[in-house]
Design a protein around this motif. Structure first.
Motif, PDB file in Angstrom:
ATOM      1  N   LEU A  33       0.835  -1.193   0.000  1.00  0.00           N
ATOM      2  CA  LEU A  33       0.000   0.000   0.000  1.00  0.00           C
ATOM      3  C   LEU A  33       0.877   1.253   0.000  1.00  0.00           C
ATOM      4  O   LEU A  33       2.006   1.227   0.500  1.00  0.00           O
ATOM      5  CB  LEU A  33      -0.913   0.019   1.226  1.00  0.00           C
ATOM      6  CG  LEU A  33      -1.884  -1.151   1.358  1.00  0.00           C
ATOM      7  CD1 LEU A  33      -2.684  -1.009   2.652  1.00  0.00           C
ATOM      8  CD2 LEU A  33      -2.805  -1.247   0.158  1.00  0.00           C
ATOM      9  N   PRO A  34       0.372   2.339  -0.559  1.00  0.00           N
ATOM     10  CA  PRO A  34       1.132   3.589  -0.471  1.00  0.00           C
ATOM     11  C   PRO A  34       1.304   4.024   0.984  1.00  0.00           C
ATOM     12  O   PRO A  34       0.495   3.688   1.852  1.00  0.00           O
ATOM     13  CB  PRO A  34       0.270   4.588  -1.241  1.00  0.00           C
ATOM     14  CG  PRO A  34      -0.710   3.773  -2.020  1.00  0.00           C
ATOM     15  CD  PRO A  34      -0.913   2.514  -1.261  1.00  0.00           C
ATOM     16  N   THR A  35       2.361   4.769   1.233  1.00  0.00           N
ATOM     17  CA  THR A  35       2.573   5.423   2.529  1.00  0.00           C
ATOM     18  C   THR A  35       2.436   6.928   2.286  1.00  0.00           C
ATOM     19  O   THR A  35       3.391   7.588   1.864  1.00  0.00           O
ATOM     20  CB  THR A  35       3.963   5.097   3.094  1.00  0.00           C
ATOM     21  OG1 THR A  35       4.119   3.685   3.183  1.00  0.00           O
ATOM     22  CG2 THR A  35       4.137   5.708   4.475  1.00  0.00           C
ATOM     23  N   PRO A  36       1.237   7.470   2.485  1.00  0.00           N
ATOM     24  CA  PRO A  36       1.002   8.865   2.094  1.00  0.00           C
ATOM     25  C   PRO A  36       1.907   9.851   2.850  1.00  0.00           C
ATOM     26  O   PRO A  36       2.089   9.756   4.066  1.00  0.00           O
ATOM     27  CB  PRO A  36      -0.462   9.087   2.452  1.00  0.00           C
ATOM     28  CG  PRO A  36      -1.074   7.713   2.444  1.00  0.00           C
ATOM     29  CD  PRO A  36       0.002   6.824   2.970  1.00  0.00           C
ATOM     30  N   ALA A  37       2.446  10.806   2.108  1.00  0.00           N
ATOM     31  CA  ALA A  37       3.231  11.897   2.687  1.00  0.00           C
ATOM     32  C   ALA A  37       2.956  13.155   1.875  1.00  0.00           C
ATOM     33  O   ALA A  37       2.691  13.083   0.666  1.00  0.00           O
ATOM     34  CB  ALA A  37       4.717  11.549   2.671  1.00  0.00           C
ATOM     35  N   HIS A  38       3.019  14.302   2.555  1.00  0.00           N
ATOM     36  CA  HIS A  38       2.742  15.571   1.861  1.00  0.00           C
ATOM     37  C   HIS A  38       3.468  16.699   2.580  1.00  0.00           C
ATOM     38  O   HIS A  38       3.848  16.601   3.744  1.00  0.00           O
ATOM     39  CB  HIS A  38       1.239  15.866   1.818  1.00  0.00           C
ATOM     40  CG  HIS A  38       0.632  15.975   3.175  1.00  0.00           C
ATOM     41  ND1 HIS A  38       0.531  17.165   3.860  1.00  0.00           N
ATOM     42  CD2 HIS A  38       0.091  15.029   3.989  1.00  0.00           C
ATOM     43  CE1 HIS A  38      -0.047  16.959   5.028  1.00  0.00           C
ATOM     44  NE2 HIS A  38      -0.324  15.665   5.138  1.00  0.00           N
ATOM     45  N   SER A  39       3.609  17.790   1.845  1.00  0.00           N
ATOM     46  CA  SER A  39       4.170  19.020   2.419  1.00  0.00           C
ATOM     47  C   SER A  39       3.569  20.201   1.647  1.00  0.00           C
ATOM     48  O   SER A  39       3.532  20.151   0.401  1.00  0.00           O
ATOM     49  CB  SER A  39       5.703  19.033   2.288  1.00  0.00           C
ATOM     50  OG  SER A  39       6.242  20.201   2.852  1.00  0.00           O
ATOM     51  N   PRO A  40       3.108  21.237   2.377  1.00  0.00           N
ATOM     52  CA  PRO A  40       3.166  21.424   3.828  1.00  0.00           C
ATOM     53  C   PRO A  40       2.451  20.326   4.625  1.00  0.00           C
ATOM     54  O   PRO A  40       1.448  19.805   4.187  1.00  0.00           O
ATOM     55  CB  PRO A  40       2.477  22.770   4.042  1.00  0.00           C
ATOM     56  CG  PRO A  40       2.551  23.466   2.704  1.00  0.00           C
ATOM     57  CD  PRO A  40       2.472  22.380   1.695  1.00  0.00           C
ATOM     58  N   ASP A  41       3.012  20.035   5.785  1.00  0.00           N
ATOM     59  CA  ASP A  41       2.424  19.078   6.714  1.00  0.00           C
ATOM     60  C   ASP A  41       2.367  19.763   8.072  1.00  0.00           C
ATOM     61  O   ASP A  41       3.325  19.719   8.837  1.00  0.00           O
ATOM     62  CB  ASP A  41       3.254  17.807   6.766  1.00  0.00           C
ATOM     63  CG  ASP A  41       2.617  16.728   7.629  1.00  0.00           C
ATOM     64  OD1 ASP A  41       1.466  16.924   8.071  1.00  0.00           O
ATOM     65  OD2 ASP A  41       3.265  15.695   7.853  1.00  0.00           O
ATOM     66  N   VAL A  42       1.216  20.406   8.315  1.00  0.00           N
ATOM     67  CA  VAL A  42       1.053  21.236   9.508  1.00  0.00           C
ATOM     68  C   VAL A  42       0.229  20.461  10.530  1.00  0.00           C
ATOM     69  O   VAL A  42      -0.813  19.885  10.183  1.00  0.00           O
ATOM     70  CB  VAL A  42       0.371  22.569   9.168  1.00  0.00           C
ATOM     71  CG1 VAL A  42       0.214  23.417  10.419  1.00  0.00           C
ATOM     72  CG2 VAL A  42       1.146  23.305   8.087  1.00  0.00           C
TER      73      VAL A  42
ATOM     74  N   TRP B 150       3.152  19.205  -1.995  1.00  0.00           N
ATOM     75  CA  TRP B 150       3.899  18.089  -2.578  1.00  0.00           C
ATOM     76  C   TRP B 150       3.308  16.763  -2.080  1.00  0.00           C
ATOM     77  O   TRP B 150       2.988  16.613  -0.899  1.00  0.00           O
ATOM     78  CB  TRP B 150       5.369  18.155  -2.155  1.00  0.00           C
ATOM     79  CG  TRP B 150       6.143  19.337  -2.678  1.00  0.00           C
ATOM     80  CD1 TRP B 150       5.684  20.597  -2.865  1.00  0.00           C
ATOM     81  CD2 TRP B 150       7.517  19.342  -3.035  1.00  0.00           C
ATOM     82  NE1 TRP B 150       6.673  21.410  -3.324  1.00  0.00           N
ATOM     83  CE2 TRP B 150       7.835  20.666  -3.435  1.00  0.00           C
ATOM     84  CE3 TRP B 150       8.540  18.392  -3.037  1.00  0.00           C
ATOM     85  CZ2 TRP B 150       9.105  21.050  -3.844  1.00  0.00           C
ATOM     86  CZ3 TRP B 150       9.804  18.756  -3.457  1.00  0.00           C
ATOM     87  CH2 TRP B 150      10.088  20.069  -3.872  1.00  0.00           C
ATOM     88  N   PHE B 151       3.225  15.798  -2.984  1.00  0.00           N
ATOM     89  CA  PHE B 151       2.758  14.457  -2.633  1.00  0.00           C
ATOM     90  C   PHE B 151       3.833  13.438  -2.986  1.00  0.00           C
ATOM     91  O   PHE B 151       4.480  13.525  -4.022  1.00  0.00           O
ATOM     92  CB  PHE B 151       1.468  14.096  -3.388  1.00  0.00           C
ATOM     93  CG  PHE B 151       0.313  15.019  -3.145  1.00  0.00           C
ATOM     94  CD1 PHE B 151      -0.258  15.124  -1.888  1.00  0.00           C
ATOM     95  CD2 PHE B 151      -0.225  15.783  -4.187  1.00  0.00           C
ATOM     96  CE1 PHE B 151      -1.335  15.964  -1.664  1.00  0.00           C
ATOM     97  CE2 PHE B 151      -1.307  16.616  -3.966  1.00  0.00           C
ATOM     98  CZ  PHE B 151      -1.863  16.722  -2.699  1.00  0.00           C
ATOM     99  N   TRP B 152       3.988  12.444  -2.142  1.00  0.00           N
ATOM    100  CA  TRP B 152       4.879  11.322  -2.446  1.00  0.00           C
ATOM    101  C   TRP B 152       4.518  10.121  -1.575  1.00  0.00           C
ATOM    102  O   TRP B 152       3.706  10.220  -0.655  1.00  0.00           O
ATOM    103  CB  TRP B 152       6.356  11.718  -2.269  1.00  0.00           C
ATOM    104  CG  TRP B 152       6.815  11.969  -0.851  1.00  0.00           C
ATOM    105  CD1 TRP B 152       7.373  11.083   0.017  1.00  0.00           C
ATOM    106  CD2 TRP B 152       6.760  13.214  -0.144  1.00  0.00           C
ATOM    107  NE1 TRP B 152       7.661  11.671   1.217  1.00  0.00           N
ATOM    108  CE2 TRP B 152       7.301  13.000   1.143  1.00  0.00           C
ATOM    109  CE3 TRP B 152       6.306  14.516  -0.455  1.00  0.00           C
ATOM    110  CZ2 TRP B 152       7.406  13.992   2.114  1.00  0.00           C
ATOM    111  CZ3 TRP B 152       6.410  15.505   0.499  1.00  0.00           C
ATOM    112  CH2 TRP B 152       6.952  15.242   1.780  1.00  0.00           C
ATOM    113  N   THR B 153       5.124   9.009  -1.889  1.00  0.00           N
ATOM    114  CA  THR B 153       5.006   7.798  -1.075  1.00  0.00           C
ATOM    115  C   THR B 153       6.400   7.262  -0.814  1.00  0.00           C
ATOM    116  O   THR B 153       7.349   7.581  -1.541  1.00  0.00           O
ATOM    117  CB  THR B 153       4.149   6.727  -1.777  1.00  0.00           C
ATOM    118  OG1 THR B 153       3.971   5.601  -0.913  1.00  0.00           O
ATOM    119  CG2 THR B 153       4.792   6.236  -3.061  1.00  0.00           C
TER     120      THR B 153
END
Length: 281
Positions: A129-138, A154-157
């Protein structure tokens, strides 16, 4: 001489008597019973006169409830512990003999095809499964994760999940191996804006990129806040698309092909807030 014997027998029959020779009992219980003194009206018979398997001799007969096998009955008794069946004249112990069946010499079932094994492998393969990550991450005071309206999000896994996975299924000499390869990441922002499609796992944000900078390969600008939405947040979804191929062997030659794409997904609840809300909050 034979004519005289026949005449004597006829005279005896007319007077209601038949001359019978006495039964001869030999050692061991064998009984010889002639049909008549001269053997004219019936052949001699021999009867072992012993019960079989431990059933006591008696006067029973097939089809009766009594054990048989007595002297002169002509029918041996049933084995120990069994009895005559009732009603049909067939000994119960006859039915205790196992039924013989001829073995099935038909052709064995054909092995599954490599394509069928590939279908099984697809069902068994486990996609990360994806591991969701983003920025800004407040982090908001109430613990919710948030991004900011009007900024490049920004989005990435995690790249650890961005590797091919395989599954192999075999049946004798026939086999098939399925390989799923990640090809793109897509993100549904959850607020009705268009889905973002990225050619890879996305690029993690670093401070070296600077403020307000776009991602080189995977980002989105949220046009409005999530105020008024359930929980004051949106439900964004990260999805990895996997291309699927397979190869195998049918027992004679190599085979292979492609299968429909597969997708693994993960959801994240995300608040979208105005920048001034962060400075005044």
């Amino acid at each position: 001489m034979r004519g005289a014997c026949f005449a004597a027998a006829m005279v005896a029959a007319l007077h209601g008597t038949v001359l019978l020779a006495p039964a001869v009992v030999a050692e061991g219980g064998v009984v010889v019973s002639p049909g008549d003194a001269d053997g004219l009206f019936g052949p001699p018979s021999i009867d072992l006169g012993a019960a079989t398997g431990g059933t006591a001799p008696g006067t029973g007969r097939p089809g009766s409830a009594q054990p048989s096998g007595g002297v002169g009955s002509g029918v041996p008794g049933p084995p120990l512990g069994l009895s005559w069946s009732s009603g049909d004249g067939v000994p119960e112990w006859f039915t205790a003999i196992p039924e013989f069946r001829f073995p099935d010499f038909g052709d064995p079932a054909a092995p599954p095809s490599p394509g069928a094994l590939a279908g099984q492998a697809v069902e068994q393969v486990q996609l990360p499964l994806p591991t969701p990550a983003h920025s800004p991450d407040v982090a908001l005071p109430d613990g919710r994760a948030a991004t900011v309206v009007g900024e490049h999000t920004w989005f990435w896994t995690e790249r650890a999940q961005w590797v091919p996975v395989s599954r192999r299924v075999e049946s004798g000499a026939v086999w098939a191996e399925v390989t799923a390869t990640p090809t793109r990441l897509s993100v549904d922002p959850g607020n009705g804006q268009a889905r973002v499609s990225c050619p890879g796992p996305g690029t993690p944000y670093t401070r070296d990129a600077g403020l307000h900078a776009p991602s080189p390969d995977c980002d989105l600008i949220y046009a409005r806040s999530s105020a008024g939405a359930p929980g004051e947040q949106v439900r964004a979804q990260w999805a990895i698309t996997w291309t699927v191929s397979w190869r195998g062997f049918d027992g004679t030659v190599p085979v292979g092909g492609t299968l429909p794409e597969m997708t693994s997904r993960a959801d994240v609840d995300l608040a979208v807030v105005e920048a001034q809300a962060l400075t005044t909050g």
